[in-house]
Motif scaffolding. Structure first.
Motif, PDB file in Angstrom:
ATOM      1  N   ALA A 106      -4.693  -3.603 -15.634  1.00  0.00           N
ATOM      2  CA  ALA A 106      -5.663  -2.559 -15.267  1.00  0.00           C
ATOM      3  C   ALA A 106      -6.160  -2.760 -13.835  1.00  0.00           C
ATOM      4  N   VAL A 107      -6.319  -4.019 -13.445  1.00  0.00           N
ATOM      5  CA  VAL A 107      -6.796  -4.334 -12.085  1.00  0.00           C
ATOM      6  C   VAL A 107      -5.696  -4.015 -11.074  1.00  0.00           C
ATOM      7  N   ILE A 108      -4.484  -4.423 -11.410  1.00  0.00           N
ATOM      8  CA  ILE A 108      -3.361  -4.198 -10.489  1.00  0.00           C
ATOM      9  C   ILE A 108      -3.127  -2.692 -10.291  1.00  0.00           C
ATOM     10  N   GLU A 109      -3.203  -1.922 -11.387  1.00  0.00           N
ATOM     11  CA  GLU A 109      -3.011  -0.462 -11.265  1.00  0.00           C
ATOM     12  C   GLU A 109      -4.085   0.141 -10.366  1.00  0.00           C
ATOM     13  N   ALA A 110      -5.323  -0.298 -10.522  1.00  0.00           N
ATOM     14  CA  ALA A 110      -6.429   0.227  -9.688  1.00  0.00           C
ATOM     15  C   ALA A 110      -6.200  -0.125  -8.221  1.00  0.00           C
ATOM     16  N   ILE A 111      -5.681  -1.327  -7.983  1.00  0.00           N
ATOM     17  CA  ILE A 111      -5.408  -1.758  -6.599  1.00  0.00           C
ATOM     18  C   ILE A 111      -4.290  -0.896  -5.997  1.00  0.00           C
ATOM     19  N   HIS A 112      -3.269  -0.595  -6.807  1.00  0.00           N
ATOM     20  CA  HIS A 112      -2.188   0.269  -6.325  1.00  0.00           C
ATOM     21  C   HIS A 112      -2.720   1.659  -5.975  1.00  0.00           C
ATOM     22  N   ARG A 113      -3.531   2.203  -6.870  1.00  0.00           N
ATOM     23  CA  ARG A 113      -4.085   3.556  -6.624  1.00  0.00           C
ATOM     24  C   ARG A 113      -4.923   3.553  -5.353  1.00  0.00           C
ATOM     25  N   ALA A 114      -5.762   2.529  -5.198  1.00  0.00           N
ATOM     26  CA  ALA A 114      -6.642   2.457  -4.025  1.00  0.00           C
ATOM     27  C   ALA A 114      -5.815   2.291  -2.748  1.00  0.00           C
ATOM     28  N   THR A 115      -4.712   1.560  -2.851  1.00  0.00           N
ATOM     29  CA  THR A 115      -3.839   1.369  -1.686  1.00  0.00           C
ATOM     30  C   THR A 115      -3.239   2.715  -1.270  1.00  0.00           C
TER      31      THR A 115
END
Ligand code: PLP
Length: 397
Positions: free
Chosen positions: A50-59
Protein backbone atom coordinates in the motif's frame (compact mmCIF):
# COMPACT_ATOMS: atom_id res chain seq x y z
CA UNK A 1 37.96 30.57 13.31
CA UNK A 2 37.26 28.33 16.25
CA UNK A 3 35.42 25.03 16.20
CA UNK A 4 32.80 23.86 18.65
CA UNK A 5 35.24 21.97 20.83
CA UNK A 6 32.49 19.95 22.42
CA UNK A 7 32.59 17.87 19.21
CA UNK A 8 36.03 16.67 20.26
CA UNK A 9 34.54 15.30 23.49
CA UNK A 10 32.27 12.72 21.85
CA UNK A 11 33.71 9.25 21.25
CA UNK A 12 35.30 8.75 17.84
CA UNK A 13 34.48 5.08 17.46
CA UNK A 14 30.85 4.99 16.67
CA UNK A 15 29.58 1.63 17.90
CA UNK A 16 28.38 0.28 14.57
CA UNK A 17 31.55 1.39 12.80
CA UNK A 18 33.63 -0.61 15.29
CA UNK A 19 31.37 -3.65 14.81
CA UNK A 20 31.66 -3.36 11.01
CA UNK A 21 35.45 -3.10 11.32
CA UNK A 22 35.72 -6.26 13.44
CA UNK A 23 33.42 -8.16 11.06
CA UNK A 24 35.47 -6.98 8.05
CA UNK A 25 38.69 -8.12 9.68
CA UNK A 26 37.17 -11.49 10.58
CA UNK A 27 35.89 -12.07 7.03
CA UNK A 28 39.31 -11.21 5.60
CA UNK A 29 40.87 -13.79 7.94
CA UNK A 30 38.16 -16.47 7.39
CA UNK A 31 36.83 -15.88 3.85
CA UNK A 32 34.89 -19.18 3.69
CA UNK A 33 32.78 -18.58 6.80
CA UNK A 34 29.23 -17.24 6.55
CA UNK A 35 28.56 -14.49 9.10
CA UNK A 36 24.98 -13.78 10.24
CA UNK A 37 24.09 -10.41 11.73
CA UNK A 38 21.51 -9.91 14.46
CA UNK A 39 23.16 -6.57 15.15
CA UNK A 40 21.71 -3.46 13.58
CA UNK A 41 18.07 -2.42 14.05
CA UNK A 42 17.33 -2.04 10.36
CA UNK A 43 14.53 -3.54 8.30
CA UNK A 44 14.85 -6.74 6.27
CA UNK A 45 11.26 -7.16 5.09
CA UNK A 46 9.71 -5.44 2.03
CA UNK A 47 7.81 -2.22 2.60
CA UNK A 48 4.00 -2.58 2.59
CA UNK A 49 2.54 -2.72 -0.97
CA UNK A 50 0.00 0.00 0.00
CA UNK A 51 2.90 2.35 0.78
CA UNK A 52 4.78 1.49 -2.40
CA UNK A 53 1.65 2.03 -4.54
CA UNK A 54 1.09 5.46 -2.92
CA UNK A 55 4.72 6.37 -3.59
CA UNK A 56 4.34 5.36 -7.25
CA UNK A 57 1.16 7.43 -7.62
CA UNK A 58 2.80 10.45 -5.96
CA UNK A 59 5.84 10.07 -8.22
CA UNK A 60 3.58 10.13 -11.28
CA UNK A 61 2.03 13.39 -10.05
CA UNK A 62 5.45 14.98 -10.46
CA UNK A 63 5.25 14.55 -14.24
CA UNK A 64 2.31 16.93 -14.64
CA UNK A 65 2.35 20.69 -14.02
CA UNK A 66 -1.17 20.56 -12.55
CA UNK A 67 -0.24 18.01 -9.85
CA UNK A 68 3.46 18.78 -9.40
CA UNK A 69 4.61 19.57 -5.82
CA UNK A 70 7.66 21.48 -4.70
CA UNK A 71 8.51 22.49 -1.15
CA UNK A 72 6.30 20.91 1.47
CA UNK A 73 4.50 23.01 4.10
CA UNK A 74 6.90 23.51 7.03
CA UNK A 75 5.06 21.20 9.44
CA UNK A 76 3.96 18.63 6.85
CA UNK A 77 1.03 18.22 4.46
CA UNK A 78 -2.40 18.40 6.04
CA UNK A 79 -3.38 14.99 4.57
CA UNK A 80 -0.61 13.32 6.60
CA UNK A 81 -1.09 15.39 9.75
CA UNK A 82 -4.83 14.57 9.76
CA UNK A 83 -4.17 10.84 9.21
CA UNK A 84 -1.64 10.78 12.09
CA UNK A 85 -3.98 12.75 14.34
CA UNK A 86 -6.95 10.45 13.75
CA UNK A 87 -5.21 7.07 13.94
CA UNK A 88 -2.50 7.68 16.53
CA UNK A 89 -4.29 10.00 18.89
CA UNK A 90 -7.99 10.89 18.45
CA UNK A 91 -9.18 7.29 17.84
CA UNK A 92 -7.23 6.23 20.93
CA UNK A 93 -8.82 8.95 23.04
CA UNK A 94 -5.58 10.94 23.36
CA UNK A 95 -5.78 14.73 23.29
CA UNK A 96 -3.44 16.06 20.59
CA UNK A 97 -4.29 18.83 18.11
CA UNK A 98 -3.35 19.01 14.43
CA UNK A 99 -1.05 22.02 14.84
CA UNK A 100 0.87 20.17 17.54
CA UNK A 101 2.10 17.53 15.05
CA UNK A 102 5.22 18.57 13.14
CA UNK A 103 6.26 16.16 10.37
CA UNK A 104 9.97 15.58 9.84
CA UNK A 105 12.52 13.26 8.23
CA UNK A 106 12.71 11.02 11.29
CA UNK A 107 13.22 10.76 15.02
CA UNK A 108 17.02 10.81 14.93
CA UNK A 109 17.10 14.37 13.59
CA UNK A 110 14.34 15.57 15.91
CA UNK A 111 15.66 13.98 19.13
CA UNK A 112 19.04 15.53 18.35
CA UNK A 113 17.89 18.90 16.99
CA UNK A 114 15.39 19.63 19.76
CA UNK A 115 18.36 20.87 21.80
CA UNK A 116 18.53 23.91 19.45
CA UNK A 117 15.54 25.49 21.22
CA UNK A 118 16.84 24.74 24.73
CA UNK A 119 19.48 26.60 26.70
CA UNK A 120 23.01 25.12 26.69
CA UNK A 121 22.90 25.69 30.48
CA UNK A 122 20.20 23.06 30.90
CA UNK A 123 21.16 19.91 32.73
CA UNK A 124 20.11 16.69 31.02
CA UNK A 125 19.23 13.31 32.53
CA UNK A 126 19.52 10.31 30.21
CA UNK A 127 18.70 6.68 30.90
CA UNK A 128 21.74 4.40 30.71
CA UNK A 129 22.06 2.42 28.43
CA UNK A 130 20.52 4.58 25.70
CA UNK A 131 20.21 5.23 21.99
CA UNK A 132 23.49 7.19 21.52
CA UNK A 133 21.96 10.32 19.93
CA UNK A 134 20.75 11.74 23.28
CA UNK A 135 24.18 11.65 24.94
CA UNK A 136 26.20 12.66 21.88
CA UNK A 137 24.04 15.67 20.97
CA UNK A 138 23.94 16.81 24.61
CA UNK A 139 27.75 16.67 24.68
CA UNK A 140 27.94 18.57 21.38
CA UNK A 141 25.89 21.36 22.99
CA UNK A 142 28.09 21.36 26.10
CA UNK A 143 25.32 20.33 28.48
CA UNK A 144 25.93 18.63 31.81
CA UNK A 145 24.62 15.06 31.73
CA UNK A 146 23.47 12.79 34.54
CA UNK A 147 23.09 9.13 33.56
CA UNK A 148 20.24 7.17 35.11
CA UNK A 149 21.22 3.48 35.29
CA UNK A 150 18.63 0.95 34.07
CA UNK A 151 19.55 -2.54 35.18
CA UNK A 152 17.84 -5.75 36.29
CA UNK A 153 18.36 -4.53 39.88
CA UNK A 154 15.86 -1.69 39.38
CA UNK A 155 13.73 -3.60 36.87
CA UNK A 156 15.00 -1.18 34.16
CA UNK A 157 12.96 1.58 35.83
CA UNK A 158 15.38 4.49 36.26
CA UNK A 159 15.56 6.34 39.59
CA UNK A 160 14.88 10.07 39.54
CA UNK A 161 17.94 12.27 38.99
CA UNK A 162 20.04 13.05 42.08
CA UNK A 163 20.61 16.61 40.92
CA UNK A 164 18.11 19.17 39.72
CA UNK A 165 17.44 18.37 36.09
CA UNK A 166 15.96 20.56 33.39
CA UNK A 167 15.57 18.00 30.61
CA UNK A 168 14.99 14.23 30.75
CA UNK A 169 15.25 11.87 27.79
CA UNK A 170 13.03 8.80 28.12
CA UNK A 171 12.68 6.15 25.40
CA UNK A 172 9.94 3.55 25.83
CA UNK A 173 9.64 0.87 24.55
CA UNK A 174 13.38 1.07 24.98
CA UNK A 175 16.27 0.68 22.63
CA UNK A 176 18.54 -1.12 23.54
CA UNK A 177 17.02 -3.00 26.52
CA UNK A 178 13.71 -3.84 24.82
CA UNK A 179 11.90 -3.09 28.10
CA UNK A 180 8.81 -0.92 28.55
CA UNK A 181 7.18 1.22 31.25
CA UNK A 182 3.62 0.75 32.44
CA UNK A 183 1.23 3.69 32.56
CA UNK A 184 1.70 3.89 36.34
CA UNK A 185 5.50 3.96 36.02
CA UNK A 186 5.43 6.64 33.32
CA UNK A 187 3.03 8.69 35.43
CA UNK A 188 5.64 8.91 38.21
CA UNK A 189 7.95 10.60 35.68
CA UNK A 190 5.27 13.01 34.48
CA UNK A 191 4.55 13.91 38.12
CA UNK A 192 8.27 14.35 38.77
CA UNK A 193 8.57 16.68 35.77
CA UNK A 194 5.56 18.74 36.88
CA UNK A 195 6.94 19.11 40.44
CA UNK A 196 10.48 19.92 39.28
CA UNK A 197 9.52 21.99 36.22
CA UNK A 198 11.53 19.64 33.98
CA UNK A 199 10.90 18.86 30.32
CA UNK A 200 10.54 15.19 29.25
CA UNK A 201 11.75 14.33 25.74
CA UNK A 202 9.85 11.10 25.10
CA UNK A 203 11.10 8.92 22.25
CA UNK A 204 8.28 6.57 21.19
CA UNK A 205 9.94 5.25 18.02
CA UNK A 206 8.98 1.67 18.96
CA UNK A 207 5.37 2.21 20.10
CA UNK A 208 4.01 0.04 17.26
CA UNK A 209 5.68 -3.01 18.83
CA UNK A 210 3.76 -2.78 22.12
CA UNK A 211 1.77 -5.92 22.87
CA UNK A 212 0.78 -5.43 26.52
CA UNK A 213 -2.33 -3.49 27.53
CA UNK A 214 -0.83 -1.51 30.41
CA UNK A 215 2.03 -0.09 28.32
CA UNK A 216 1.24 3.41 27.00
CA UNK A 217 1.67 4.12 23.27
CA UNK A 218 2.02 7.83 23.91
CA UNK A 219 3.13 9.88 26.90
CA UNK A 220 0.04 12.00 26.26
CA UNK A 221 -2.07 9.14 27.62
CA UNK A 222 -0.77 10.28 31.01
CA UNK A 223 -2.58 13.10 32.78
CA UNK A 224 -0.50 16.26 32.99
CA UNK A 225 1.96 15.22 30.24
CA UNK A 226 0.81 18.03 27.94
CA UNK A 227 2.44 20.53 30.31
CA UNK A 228 5.82 18.79 30.46
CA UNK A 229 6.51 16.52 27.46
CA UNK A 230 7.50 16.46 23.81
CA UNK A 231 7.01 13.16 21.97
CA UNK A 232 9.02 11.82 19.02
CA UNK A 233 7.51 9.29 16.62
CA UNK A 234 8.85 7.61 13.51
CA UNK A 235 7.63 5.59 10.54
CA UNK A 236 11.06 3.90 10.41
CA UNK A 237 10.36 0.83 12.51
CA UNK A 238 6.56 1.08 12.36
CA UNK A 239 6.39 0.83 8.58
CA UNK A 240 9.90 0.20 7.24
CA UNK A 241 10.79 3.86 6.49
CA UNK A 242 14.43 3.64 7.66
CA UNK A 243 15.52 4.49 4.11
CA UNK A 244 12.46 6.50 3.06
CA UNK A 245 12.71 8.88 6.08
CA UNK A 246 9.59 10.20 7.79
CA UNK A 247 8.70 10.90 11.39
CA UNK A 248 6.96 13.54 13.47
CA UNK A 249 7.25 15.35 16.74
CA UNK A 250 4.33 16.33 18.96
CA UNK A 251 4.82 19.58 20.84
CA UNK A 252 1.71 20.47 22.90
CA UNK A 253 0.67 24.10 22.99
CA UNK A 254 0.34 23.82 26.79
CA UNK A 255 4.12 23.53 26.99
CA UNK A 256 5.72 26.88 27.83
CA UNK A 257 8.96 28.17 29.26
CA UNK A 258 9.91 31.52 30.74
CA UNK A 259 12.68 33.67 29.29
CA UNK A 260 15.16 35.33 31.64
CA UNK A 261 12.97 38.46 31.38
CA UNK A 262 9.96 36.45 32.62
CA UNK A 263 8.24 36.31 29.22
CA UNK A 264 6.21 33.14 28.55
CA UNK A 265 7.24 31.35 25.35
CA UNK A 266 5.45 28.46 23.60
CA UNK A 267 7.77 25.55 22.76
CA UNK A 268 5.42 24.62 19.92
CA UNK A 269 6.04 28.00 18.28
CA UNK A 270 9.76 27.80 18.97
CA UNK A 271 10.15 24.32 17.43
CA UNK A 272 8.19 25.37 14.34
CA UNK A 273 10.44 28.44 14.07
CA UNK A 274 13.50 26.19 14.29
CA UNK A 275 12.18 23.75 11.70
CA UNK A 276 11.06 26.43 9.23
CA UNK A 277 14.51 28.03 9.46
CA UNK A 278 16.70 24.94 9.21
CA UNK A 279 14.56 22.22 7.56
CA UNK A 280 12.72 22.31 4.26
CA UNK A 281 10.23 19.53 4.81
CA UNK A 282 9.90 15.83 4.09
CA UNK A 283 9.44 14.91 0.41
CA UNK A 284 5.82 14.95 -0.81
CA UNK A 285 6.25 11.47 -2.25
CA UNK A 286 7.36 10.12 1.12
CA UNK A 287 4.55 11.88 2.99
CA UNK A 288 2.05 10.21 0.61
CA UNK A 289 3.73 6.89 1.42
CA UNK A 290 3.37 7.60 5.16
CA UNK A 291 -0.29 8.55 4.69
CA UNK A 292 -0.89 5.12 3.09
CA UNK A 293 0.27 3.42 6.32
CA UNK A 294 -3.13 4.49 7.71
CA UNK A 295 -5.28 2.96 4.94
CA UNK A 296 -6.94 -0.36 5.90
CA UNK A 297 -4.49 -2.28 3.66
CA UNK A 298 -1.54 -0.27 4.95
CA UNK A 299 -2.54 -1.02 8.54
CA UNK A 300 -2.99 -4.73 7.85
CA UNK A 301 0.27 -5.03 5.92
CA UNK A 302 2.42 -3.08 8.39
CA UNK A 303 0.92 -5.04 11.32
CA UNK A 304 1.81 -8.30 9.55
CA UNK A 305 5.42 -7.17 9.20
CA UNK A 306 5.60 -6.13 12.84
CA UNK A 307 4.16 -9.54 13.82
CA UNK A 308 6.87 -11.19 11.70
CA UNK A 309 9.62 -9.27 13.54
CA UNK A 310 8.03 -9.94 16.93
CA UNK A 311 7.83 -13.65 16.09
CA UNK A 312 11.60 -13.46 15.54
CA UNK A 313 11.88 -11.78 18.95
CA UNK A 314 10.07 -14.73 20.55
CA UNK A 315 12.35 -17.21 18.74
CA UNK A 316 15.48 -15.42 19.95
CA UNK A 317 14.32 -15.01 23.52
CA UNK A 318 13.08 -18.62 23.88
CA UNK A 319 16.22 -20.09 22.34
CA UNK A 320 18.63 -18.02 24.41
CA UNK A 321 16.73 -18.64 27.63
CA UNK A 322 16.67 -22.38 26.95
CA UNK A 323 20.45 -22.15 26.47
CA UNK A 324 20.70 -20.65 29.96
CA UNK A 325 21.08 -16.94 29.17
CA UNK A 326 19.15 -14.38 31.20
CA UNK A 327 17.15 -12.25 28.77
CA UNK A 328 15.00 -9.13 28.96
CA UNK A 329 12.79 -7.32 26.44
CA UNK A 330 11.45 -8.77 23.21
CA UNK A 331 7.80 -8.46 24.32
CA UNK A 332 6.96 -4.81 23.61
CA UNK A 333 10.06 -4.07 21.49
CA UNK A 334 12.08 -5.78 18.76
CA UNK A 335 15.23 -6.07 20.91
CA UNK A 336 16.39 -8.79 23.29
CA UNK A 337 18.84 -7.72 25.98
CA UNK A 338 20.89 -10.59 27.43
CA UNK A 339 23.33 -10.85 30.25
CA UNK A 340 26.62 -12.13 28.86
CA UNK A 341 27.54 -15.63 30.11
CA UNK A 342 30.36 -16.43 32.53
CA UNK A 343 31.00 -12.79 33.44
CA UNK A 344 32.32 -11.93 29.96
CA UNK A 345 32.46 -8.27 28.99
CA UNK A 346 30.14 -7.20 26.18
CA UNK A 347 33.01 -7.05 23.66
CA UNK A 348 34.46 -10.39 24.83
CA UNK A 349 31.07 -12.00 24.15
CA UNK A 350 30.94 -10.23 20.78
CA UNK A 351 34.34 -11.66 19.80
CA UNK A 352 33.40 -15.12 21.08
CA UNK A 353 30.19 -15.24 19.02
CA UNK A 354 31.92 -13.92 15.91
CA UNK A 355 34.94 -16.20 16.21
CA UNK A 356 33.25 -19.42 17.19
CA UNK A 357 29.80 -19.33 15.53
CA UNK A 358 29.97 -16.33 13.16
CA UNK A 359 27.02 -14.51 14.72
CA UNK A 360 27.08 -10.72 15.14
CA UNK A 361 25.15 -8.86 17.83
CA UNK A 362 25.62 -5.51 19.53
CA UNK A 363 27.78 -5.15 22.67
CA UNK A 364 25.71 -3.54 25.42
CA UNK A 365 28.60 -1.38 26.62
CA UNK A 366 28.33 0.58 23.36
CA UNK A 367 25.07 2.06 24.67
CA UNK A 368 26.51 3.35 27.96
CA UNK A 369 28.33 2.16 31.08
CA UNK A 370 25.31 0.28 32.48
CA UNK A 371 25.26 -1.79 29.27
CA UNK A 372 28.54 -3.48 30.21
CA UNK A 373 28.01 -7.22 30.64
CA UNK A 374 24.97 -7.15 28.36
CA UNK A 375 24.39 -7.88 24.70
CA UNK A 376 21.62 -6.78 22.30
CA UNK A 377 20.06 -9.01 19.65
CA UNK A 378 17.73 -7.48 17.07
CA UNK A 379 14.52 -9.13 15.87
CA UNK A 380 14.74 -7.29 12.52
CA UNK A 381 16.53 -10.20 10.83
CA UNK A 382 15.18 -12.53 8.18
CA UNK A 383 13.48 -15.60 9.70
CA UNK A 384 15.96 -18.10 8.26
CA UNK A 385 18.93 -16.05 9.55
CA UNK A 386 17.32 -15.72 12.98
CA UNK A 387 16.75 -19.47 13.24
CA UNK A 388 20.25 -20.29 12.04
CA UNK A 389 21.85 -17.72 14.36
CA UNK A 390 20.10 -18.96 17.50
CA UNK A 391 20.85 -22.58 16.68
CA UNK A 392 24.54 -21.69 16.31
CA UNK A 393 24.52 -19.77 19.61
CA UNK A 394 22.82 -22.71 21.36
CA UNK A 395 25.50 -25.07 20.06
CA UNK A 396 28.14 -22.84 21.66
CA UNK A 397 26.61 -22.31 25.12
N1 PLP B 1 14.94 6.57 18.36
C1 PLP B 1 15.34 5.34 18.69
C2 PLP B 1 15.20 4.90 20.08
C3 PLP B 1 15.92 4.51 17.73
O1 PLP B 1 16.34 3.29 18.08
C4 PLP B 1 16.06 4.97 16.41
C5 PLP B 1 16.70 4.15 15.37
O2 PLP B 1 17.27 3.13 15.56
C6 PLP B 1 15.63 6.25 16.12
C7 PLP B 1 15.07 7.03 17.11
C8 PLP B 1 15.81 6.81 14.75
O3 PLP B 1 14.65 6.83 14.07
P1 PLP B 1 14.55 7.48 12.62
O4 PLP B 1 14.87 6.41 11.64
O5 PLP B 1 13.14 7.94 12.57
O6 PLP B 1 15.50 8.61 12.54
Amino acid sequence: MKINEHYTEIGNNYLFAEIAKRVREYKAKEPGKQVISLGIGDITQPIAPAVIEAIHRATDEMTDTSTLRGYSPDSGYDFLVQAILKHEFTDRGIHVEADEIIVSDGAKSDTGNIGDILSPDNTVAITDPAYPVYVDTSIMAGRRIELLPCTPANGFLPSFPKQKTDVIYLCYPNNPTGTALTRGQLKTWVDYAITNRSLILFDAAYEAFISQQDVPHSIFEIEGARQVAIEFRSFSKTAGFTGLRCGYTVVPKDLTAETSKGEKISLNALWKRRQSTKFNGTAYIIQRGAEAVYTPEGQRQTRETIAYYMHNAGIIRDALESAGLICYGGINAPYIWCRTPDGLTSWQFFDLLLDRVQVVGTPGSGFGPSGEGFFRFTAFGKREDTLEAVSRIKSLL
